[in-house]
Motif scaffolding. Structure first.
Motif, mmCIF file in Angstrom:
data_model
loop_
_atom_site.group_PDB
_atom_site.id
_atom_site.type_symbol
_atom_site.label_atom_id
_atom_site.label_comp_id
_atom_site.label_asym_id
_atom_site.label_seq_id
_atom_site.Cartn_x
_atom_site.Cartn_y
_atom_site.Cartn_z
ATOM 1 N N SER A 33 0.862 -1.177 0.000
ATOM 2 C CA SER A 33 0.000 0.000 0.000
ATOM 3 C C SER A 33 0.901 1.230 0.000
ATOM 4 O O SER A 33 2.103 1.143 0.259
ATOM 5 N N LEU A 68 -6.194 -4.311 -6.931
ATOM 6 C CA LEU A 68 -5.601 -3.016 -6.622
ATOM 7 C C LEU A 68 -6.717 -1.999 -6.425
ATOM 8 O O LEU A 68 -7.549 -1.792 -7.308
ATOM 9 N N THR A 69 -6.737 -1.357 -5.266
ATOM 10 C CA THR A 69 -7.697 -0.292 -4.994
ATOM 11 C C THR A 69 -6.981 1.044 -5.059
ATOM 12 O O THR A 69 -5.965 1.246 -4.380
ATOM 13 N N VAL A 70 -7.479 1.927 -5.895
ATOM 14 C CA VAL A 70 -6.897 3.254 -6.066
ATOM 15 C C VAL A 70 -7.910 4.283 -5.592
ATOM 16 O O VAL A 70 -9.086 4.247 -5.989
ATOM 17 N N HIS A 71 -7.472 5.208 -4.729
ATOM 18 C CA HIS A 71 -8.347 6.244 -4.187
ATOM 19 C C HIS A 71 -8.080 7.580 -4.880
ATOM 20 O O HIS A 71 -6.966 7.840 -5.357
ATOM 21 N N ALA A 102 -0.647 7.398 -6.107
ATOM 22 C CA ALA A 102 -1.267 6.783 -7.280
ATOM 23 C C ALA A 102 -1.874 7.823 -8.220
ATOM 24 O O ALA A 102 -2.188 7.499 -9.368
ATOM 25 N N ARG A 116 -11.309 -0.069 -8.339
ATOM 26 C CA ARG A 116 -10.546 -1.301 -8.165
ATOM 27 C C ARG A 116 -10.207 -1.925 -9.521
ATOM 28 O O ARG A 116 -11.020 -1.902 -10.442
ATOM 29 N N SER A 135 -9.557 6.958 -10.983
ATOM 30 C CA SER A 135 -9.612 6.617 -9.559
ATOM 31 C C SER A 135 -10.999 6.862 -8.977
ATOM 32 O O SER A 135 -11.150 6.958 -7.762
ATOM 33 N N TRP A 140 -3.305 3.938 -2.366
ATOM 34 C CA TRP A 140 -3.532 2.679 -3.069
ATOM 35 C C TRP A 140 -3.207 1.511 -2.145
ATOM 36 O O TRP A 140 -2.443 1.649 -1.204
ATOM 37 N N GLU A 141 -3.832 0.372 -2.393
ATOM 38 C CA GLU A 141 -3.500 -0.840 -1.663
ATOM 39 C C GLU A 141 -3.826 -2.063 -2.500
ATOM 40 O O GLU A 141 -4.700 -2.024 -3.369
#
Length: 255
Positions: A86, A175-178, A90, A162, A149, A183-184
């Motif tokens: 994480s 992959l989760t992008v905010h 991003a 995601r 995002s 990110w994580e």
């Protein structure tokens, strides 16, 4: 050549339920390279089945969101600690919706195909002398667009998105992008989902240095070894990016 590949993929398609690629897809450099490395039909079939299994495993490990397969695959240009799961930043990552390599221009063609055309590449993209990209074979390629995002749910904007990503090795992850750049990964590290044979770097003028131009790149530095850093170019500040394959995206509904 095309007829031979067509017979091979037809047999594999029957075995594993794949859709037969078009001639254009087979001519794509990444499809040809990855296919030619296989030891035979059995290995190709197993590889396809393994890809499906990894995709399903990655999606099932995430609670709630629905995903759709991304075909053809897309490519994320990522920055961050390779050992991290994480991080932040991003918002400075990018996305190639199409493989940029086949649309690239070889270094030795820089003068004829980019300089003399005023920066207009044969494939239609524009070369920016103050911000340009190279890949592992020494191709000058278009830069990525912004990495989305946000997503839409019932007309509302959700500040996160995601992606199912892989480095085409052992790990496939969500992959989760905010929207704020966080990110994580659901599992593994950034290194685990990096495709090592794909190397990419961004080149911009270094302060107070000589001109930053592809003409200064040494063609003997290419191709680049998988996992290695991209070559330095005189007069340029270089930023290496990890390349992640996007094999799935979170379903989204626009208002």
């Amino acid at each position: 050549m095309w007829r031979w590949w067509k017979r091979v993929f037809a047999l594999v398609s029957v075995a594993v339920g794949l859709r037969l690629p078009t001639r254009e897809q087979l001519l794509d450099r990444r499809v040809l390279v990855s296919s030619s490395l296989g030891p035979g039909l059995a290995a190709l079939a197993l590889s396809a089945l393994e890809g499906r299994r990894r995709f399903a495993s990655a999606v099932e490990s995430a609670e709630g969101p629905k995903f759709r397969r991304q075909s053809p695959i897309q490519f994320i240009a990522a920055l961050g600690d390779p050992s991290a799961s994480s991080g932040t930043g991003a918002d400075r990552w990018g996305l190639w919706a199409d493989d940029p390599g086949p649309r690239g221009v070889r270094l030795w063609q820089f003068e004829d195909k980019l300089v003399k055309t005023g920066g207009s590449a044969p494939a239609g993209w524009r070369f920016d002398g103050d911000d340009w990209w190279l890949e592992e074979h020494g191709l000058i390629m278009p830069g990525p667009g912004p990495l989305p995002s946000k997503r839409y749910v019932d007309g509302a904007v959700v500040p996160m998105r995601r992606y199912v990503v892989t480095g085409d090795r052992e790990v496939t992850s969500v992959l989760t992008v905010h929207a704020d750049g966080r990110w994580e990964l659901s599992k593994g590290t950034l290194f685990d989902v990096t495709h090592l044979p794909c190397r990419s770097a961004r080149y911009q003028p270094a302060t107070g240095a000589a001109p930053c131009t592809p003409a200064s790149a040494d063609r003997r530095d290419f191709p680049v070894t998988p996992g290695a850093a991209m070559p330095a170019v005189g007069g340029c500040a270089k930023q290496d990016y990890a390349v992640l394959f996007v094999v799935g995206v979170e379903a989204t509904r626009k208002p």
